[in-house]
Design a protein around this motif. Structure first.
Motif, mmCIF file in Angstrom:
data_model
loop_
_atom_site.group_PDB
_atom_site.id
_atom_site.type_symbol
_atom_site.label_atom_id
_atom_site.label_comp_id
_atom_site.label_asym_id
_atom_site.label_seq_id
_atom_site.Cartn_x
_atom_site.Cartn_y
_atom_site.Cartn_z
ATOM 1 N N GLU A 195 65.100 2.500 -50.354
ATOM 2 C CA GLU A 195 66.478 2.992 -50.313
ATOM 3 C C GLU A 195 66.611 4.141 -49.324
ATOM 4 O OE1 GLU A 195 68.026 4.940 -53.933
ATOM 5 O OE2 GLU A 195 65.987 4.823 -54.681
ATOM 6 N N THR A 196 67.814 4.241 -48.769
ATOM 7 C CA THR A 196 68.204 5.355 -47.920
ATOM 8 C C THR A 196 69.538 5.849 -48.447
ATOM 9 O OG1 THR A 196 69.446 4.023 -46.317
ATOM 10 C CG2 THR A 196 67.075 4.262 -45.924
ATOM 11 N N HIS A 197 70.140 6.794 -47.742
ATOM 12 C CA HIS A 197 71.425 7.320 -48.210
ATOM 13 C C HIS A 197 72.556 6.299 -48.127
ATOM 14 C CE1 HIS A 197 71.741 7.854 -43.877
ATOM 15 N NE2 HIS A 197 73.051 7.935 -44.038
ATOM 16 N N ASP A 198 72.404 5.262 -47.270
ATOM 17 C CA ASP A 198 73.512 4.324 -47.104
ATOM 18 C C ASP A 198 73.215 2.880 -47.514
ATOM 19 O OD1 ASP A 198 71.804 3.771 -45.001
ATOM 20 O OD2 ASP A 198 73.375 3.716 -43.482
ATOM 21 N N HIS A 199 71.999 2.582 -47.965
ATOM 22 C CA HIS A 199 71.728 1.238 -48.483
ATOM 23 C C HIS A 199 70.514 1.246 -49.407
ATOM 24 C CE1 HIS A 199 68.533 0.879 -45.416
ATOM 25 N NE2 HIS A 199 68.042 -0.058 -46.201
ATOM 26 N N SER A 221 74.984 -1.842 -51.063
ATOM 27 C CA SER A 221 75.495 -0.482 -51.077
ATOM 28 C C SER A 221 74.944 0.252 -52.302
ATOM 29 C CB SER A 221 77.019 -0.532 -51.132
ATOM 30 O OG SER A 221 77.545 0.753 -51.354
ATOM 31 N N PRO A 222 74.640 1.536 -52.175
ATOM 32 C CA PRO A 222 74.138 2.292 -53.323
ATOM 33 C C PRO A 222 75.062 2.260 -54.545
ATOM 34 C CG PRO A 222 73.818 3.559 -51.324
ATOM 35 C CD PRO A 222 74.657 2.347 -50.957
ATOM 36 N N ASN A 223 76.378 2.086 -54.327
ATOM 37 C CA ASN A 223 77.292 2.069 -55.477
ATOM 38 C C ASN A 223 77.194 0.793 -56.310
ATOM 39 O OD1 ASN A 223 78.660 0.257 -53.850
ATOM 40 N ND2 ASN A 223 80.589 1.383 -53.851
#
Length: 98
Positions: free
Chosen positions: A65-69, A92-94
């Motif tokens: 994971e990263t901040h955007d995926h 998406s993280p959401n």
């Protein structure tokens, strides 16, 4: 255990155990379709038909994971794959809960 947020959209086999279609959208905008037994996803068949569409959490592992995926892997813990046989998806993280 992590989970990806999916939508139970329809029954695809009403035998025993019942199989449903579960959908989510990956980071590239592709609709991912998974056919899985309701009991594996933690759904009780009684009364489920009247609640379609229904939001459900499908257990998965986080591969990276990263901040955007987030790269999820649905092969663990229940060996779940999409209708094309894939088990890893960038989302998406959401869409990921813990």
């Amino acid at each position: 255990m992590a989970y990806v947020k999916v939508v139970f959209t329809e029954f695809v086999d009403d035998g025993f155990p019942s199989v449903g279609a579960f959908e989510f959208t990956d980071l590239q905008g592709e609709t991912i379709v998974i056919h899985e037994k309701l009991c594996v996803v933690g759904l009780d068949e009684a009364g489920t038909a009247s609640q379609i569409p229904m939001n459900v959490g499908l257990e998965c592992m986080i591969a990276s994971e990263t901040h955007d995926h987030v790269m999820i892997d649905t092969s663990a813990p229940y060996a779940i794959e999409d209708v094309q046989g894939r088990t890893q998806f960038q989302v998406s993280p959401n869409l990921v809960g813990r």
